[in-house]
Design an enzyme around this catalytic site. Sequence first.
Site, PDB file in Angstrom:
ATOM      1  N   CYS A  77      -5.810   1.710   6.245  1.00  0.00           N
ATOM      2  CA  CYS A  77      -6.478   0.480   6.672  1.00  0.00           C
ATOM      3  C   CYS A  77      -5.813  -0.047   7.951  1.00  0.00           C
ATOM      4  O   CYS A  77      -4.830   0.517   8.435  1.00  0.00           O
ATOM      5  CB  CYS A  77      -6.390  -0.571   5.558  1.00  0.00           C
ATOM      6  SG  CYS A  77      -4.711  -1.193   5.284  1.00  0.00           S
ATOM      7  N   HIS A  97       0.856  -1.182   0.000  1.00  0.00           N
ATOM      8  CA  HIS A  97       0.000   0.000   0.000  1.00  0.00           C
ATOM      9  C   HIS A  97       0.896   1.237   0.000  1.00  0.00           C
ATOM     10  O   HIS A  97       2.066   1.175   0.415  1.00  0.00           O
ATOM     11  CB  HIS A  97      -0.883   0.026   1.236  1.00  0.00           C
ATOM     12  CG  HIS A  97      -1.983  -0.985   1.219  1.00  0.00           C
ATOM     13  ND1 HIS A  97      -3.025  -0.950   2.108  1.00  0.00           N
ATOM     14  CD2 HIS A  97      -2.203  -2.064   0.421  1.00  0.00           C
ATOM     15  CE1 HIS A  97      -3.852  -1.944   1.864  1.00  0.00           C
ATOM     16  NE2 HIS A  97      -3.363  -2.649   0.846  1.00  0.00           N
ATOM     17  N   CYS A 103      -2.022  -0.813   7.584  1.00  0.00           N
ATOM     18  CA  CYS A 103      -1.182   0.379   7.538  1.00  0.00           C
ATOM     19  C   CYS A 103      -1.135   1.086   8.889  1.00  0.00           C
ATOM     20  O   CYS A 103      -0.080   1.575   9.294  1.00  0.00           O
ATOM     21  CB  CYS A 103      -1.670   1.310   6.437  1.00  0.00           C
ATOM     22  SG  CYS A 103      -1.418   0.596   4.789  1.00  0.00           S
ATOM     23  N   GLU A 131       1.078   3.784   1.928  1.00  0.00           N
ATOM     24  CA  GLU A 131       1.635   4.098   3.239  1.00  0.00           C
ATOM     25  C   GLU A 131       2.826   3.211   3.565  1.00  0.00           C
ATOM     26  O   GLU A 131       3.847   3.682   4.078  1.00  0.00           O
ATOM     27  CB  GLU A 131       0.584   3.912   4.350  1.00  0.00           C
ATOM     28  CG  GLU A 131      -0.657   4.733   4.198  1.00  0.00           C
ATOM     29  CD  GLU A 131      -1.778   3.985   3.478  1.00  0.00           C
ATOM     30  OE1 GLU A 131      -1.538   3.409   2.396  1.00  0.00           O
ATOM     31  OE2 GLU A 131      -2.900   3.987   4.005  1.00  0.00           O
TER      32      GLU A 131
END
Length: 164
Positions: free
Chosen positions: A85, A55, A88, A57
């Site tokens: 999420c 992701h 993360c 992040e």
Amino acid sequence: MQHEIDLQRMRQALRLAECAVTNGEVPVGALVVRDGEVIGEGFNQPIGRHDPSAHAEMVALRAASRAVGNYRLPNTTLYVTLEPCVMCVGAIFHARVARVVFGASDAKSGACGSVMNLFSEPRLNHHATVSGGVLADECVDLLRSFFAARRHRQASTMCCTMPK
């Protein structure tokens, strides 16, 4: 003053999100800032990297950790175009990021207030300050246009013949 800085940094994150689109990835961009300097950048790459943890992040946190030579990132701010999420947020906790600024809320998997708010969980040992909704309209528009284009591409490749 901080609001103007947040707007500027979120614009940078949006440019990173556009890189994700170029690579066929969901448009999410992120950057990590310490003392006014960007120390890590990332955009969504799970498809291209064959990595469910890639992701935006996570990519930005990994880059920042390499840049400073430490997995702990105290006194940093993470800017991201979409609400983080659970995965993360876990990485943000472990990295000891001080502040999270996000654009669009994520009603399906947001862990900063939309589905749940892990930063308000008193049993956890780290808490970051969270600010959401920064350039939210621009962040949402980029996501919506990406998914609309994807649906259009999928519809145009479907077979148009009737079954016998």
